[in-house]
Design an enzyme around this catalytic site. Structure first.
Site, mmCIF file in Angstrom:
data_model
loop_
_atom_site.group_PDB
_atom_site.id
_atom_site.type_symbol
_atom_site.label_atom_id
_atom_site.label_comp_id
_atom_site.label_asym_id
_atom_site.label_seq_id
_atom_site.Cartn_x
_atom_site.Cartn_y
_atom_site.Cartn_z
ATOM 1 N N GLY A 8 14.832 51.173 28.275
ATOM 2 C CA GLY A 8 14.796 50.337 27.018
ATOM 3 C C GLY A 8 14.397 48.897 27.391
ATOM 4 O O GLY A 8 14.825 48.002 26.842
ATOM 5 N N GLY A 11 12.936 46.413 25.062
ATOM 6 C CA GLY A 11 13.969 46.163 23.838
ATOM 7 C C GLY A 11 14.526 44.748 23.782
ATOM 8 O O GLY A 11 14.136 43.847 24.839
ATOM 9 N N ASP A 34 10.229 52.462 29.572
ATOM 10 C CA ASP A 34 10.583 52.456 28.146
ATOM 11 C C ASP A 34 9.463 53.469 27.694
ATOM 12 O O ASP A 34 8.714 53.981 28.250
ATOM 13 C CB ASP A 34 10.239 51.138 27.374
ATOM 14 C CG ASP A 34 11.007 50.810 26.056
ATOM 15 O OD1 ASP A 34 10.748 51.661 25.286
ATOM 16 O OD2 ASP A 34 11.693 50.082 26.009
ATOM 17 N N ARG A 36 7.901 52.941 24.755
ATOM 18 C CA ARG A 36 6.835 51.785 24.259
ATOM 19 C C ARG A 36 6.173 51.031 25.473
ATOM 20 O O ARG A 36 6.981 50.656 26.284
ATOM 21 C CB ARG A 36 7.615 50.966 23.401
ATOM 22 C CG ARG A 36 8.196 51.396 22.166
ATOM 23 C CD ARG A 36 9.058 50.451 21.241
ATOM 24 N NE ARG A 36 10.194 50.333 22.104
ATOM 25 C CZ ARG A 36 11.147 48.994 21.457
ATOM 26 N NH1 ARG A 36 10.934 48.474 20.510
ATOM 27 N NH2 ARG A 36 12.224 48.765 22.227
ATOM 28 N N ASP A 53 10.774 58.753 29.213
ATOM 29 C CA ASP A 53 11.486 58.917 27.823
ATOM 30 C C ASP A 53 12.994 59.588 28.506
ATOM 31 O O ASP A 53 12.847 60.867 28.962
ATOM 32 C CB ASP A 53 10.739 60.250 27.153
ATOM 33 C CG ASP A 53 11.497 60.657 26.058
ATOM 34 O OD1 ASP A 53 12.336 60.295 25.749
ATOM 35 O OD2 ASP A 53 10.894 61.282 25.318
ATOM 36 N N TYR A 142 26.503 55.419 15.001
ATOM 37 C CA TYR A 142 26.294 54.526 16.285
ATOM 38 C C TYR A 142 27.505 54.493 16.971
ATOM 39 O O TYR A 142 27.611 54.684 18.270
ATOM 40 C CB TYR A 142 25.882 53.198 15.691
ATOM 41 C CG TYR A 142 25.676 52.093 16.777
ATOM 42 C CD1 TYR A 142 24.751 52.219 17.792
ATOM 43 C CD2 TYR A 142 26.638 51.107 16.820
ATOM 44 C CE1 TYR A 142 24.657 51.192 18.715
ATOM 45 C CE2 TYR A 142 26.424 50.147 17.788
ATOM 46 C CZ TYR A 142 25.416 50.094 18.993
ATOM 47 O OH TYR A 142 25.279 49.162 19.699
HETATM 48 N N1 SER Z 1 24.357 44.488 17.767
HETATM 49 C C1 SER Z 1 24.738 45.826 17.404
HETATM 50 C C2 SER Z 1 24.608 46.555 15.981
HETATM 51 O O1 SER Z 1 24.433 45.477 15.357
HETATM 52 C C3 SER Z 1 26.151 46.376 17.698
HETATM 53 O O2 SER Z 1 26.663 46.442 19.027
HETATM 54 O O3 SER Z 1 24.019 47.492 16.000
#
Ligand code: SER
Length: 322
Positions: A8, A11, A34, A36, A53, A142
């Site tokens: 990543g 990012g 990454d 990308r 990947d 998440y």
């Molecule tokens: N910054 C993250 C989010 O907002 C939280 O870990 O998803």
């Protein structure tokens, strides 16, 4: 850490971490990866880059065989707001991707850094000064993936002796690379909009308090944790971590000290507001401070000043090169 692999790396956190690691350990010692390609030429040209990947274990094995890393910073992940629109993708990347990386770390005897989040907490967690060890029943996909990540990193440590370490990051504020799809992203956007348009329409309520951290502190935290004496790490997966906490109203007051014309207005996004409401108002990171000496440098005032200075310089540079 002699040879480091970053996933990543294009990012928000990965790009700045890659630069910091290359500066500290040597440009050829840090392999940025990454799915990308980096659009930033500095990132592309300052050291090795591999397309990787994390969902493809064979691909990971090939990259590990070529580069023989001893440490992996696994930053490839889907953030909270996107995770709610694409829960399947969030599970694939955040859990199956991590599993593949853990397996590679086990086979190639690597240490592993895993970024967890304040997203591991939910409505049943104490909201104020959230303790290190507490209820973790998140409402978001998440959060579910990050709790799973903490547990599986712990399992690999206990079962296989893998040196996995993690941090529960708050919202990370930075000016180099934009975050994407997070609930805390407003705290980055507000600075860019304040400079460009002197106004910002916020998708979270004005009194919504969340923990935040400036990127230089976040980068230092990751490196210091990975360099810490393992004997001191009792809560290795993963540490509560914070620098400051504020509401949209408070950060806008801080910005106004530098840009008096700045105005904030509100247009609430119910999806992101519900996520933010389920997260702590403030967290207690005393275990990180005690066990490996964590100490933040940037509070709300110093961070605001630095963000505004750096974004102004960045915009001036971009205008000049046009
Ligand atoms: N910054 C993250 C989010 O907002 C939280 O870990 O998803």
């Amino acid at each position: 850490m002699k040879k480091i692999l970053v996933t990543g790396a294009v990012g928000q956190i990965g790009s700045e971490l890659t630069f910091a690691l290359r500066k500290k350990y040597g440009e050829d010692k840090v392999i940025a990866t990454d799915i990308r390609m980096p659009s930033d030429r500095d990132l592309r040209d300052s050291g090795p880059f591999e397309f990787l990947d994390c969902l493809d274990p064979h691909h990971i094995t090939r990259v590990m065989q070529i580069h023989k890393a001893d440490t992996i910073f696994h930053l490839a992940a889907v953030l909270s707001a996107i995770g709610e629109t694409k829960p399947n993708q969030a599970w694939q990347v955040n859990v199956n991707g991590l599993y593949n990386i853990l397996e590679a770390a086990r086979q190639y005897h690597c240490s592993l850094f895993f970024p967890s989040s304040i997203g591991v907490f939910g409505n049943s967690t104490p909201k104020q000064n959230t303790p290190q060890e507490t209820i973790q029943r998140p409402l978001t996909m998440y959060g579910v993936t990050k709790v799973t990540g903490e547990l599986i990193c712990n399992y690999y440590h206990k079962k296989f002796g893998l040196d996995s370490r993690g941090l529960r990051f708050p919202g990370i504020i930075s000016y180099e690379t934009e975050p994407g799809g997070g609930t805390t992203d407003y705290a980055v956007d507000i600075f860019f909009e304040a400079i460009k348009h002197k106004s910002y329409t916020c998708y979270l309520e004005k009194n919504c308090s969340l923990d935040m951290m400036y990127m230089p502190d976040a980068i230092r935290a990751m490196i210091e944790l990975m360099e810490a004496d393992p004997d001191n790490l009792k809560h290795r997966n993963a540490y509560n971590l914070t620098a400051t906490n504020f509401t949209p109203a408070k950060i806008s007051e801080e910005i106004k000290k530098h840009i008096p014309e700045f105005e904030i207005s509100y247009q609430i996004d119910p999806a992101r507001q519900a996520i933010a409401d389920s997260w702590p108002d403030s967290i207690d990171d005393s275990c990180a401070r005690k066990e490996w000496g964590w100490n933040h440098k940037y509070g709300i005032e110093s961070m605001t000043k630095d963000m505004l200075d750096k974004i102004s310089e960045k915009i001036a540079r971009a205008d000049k090169s046009q």
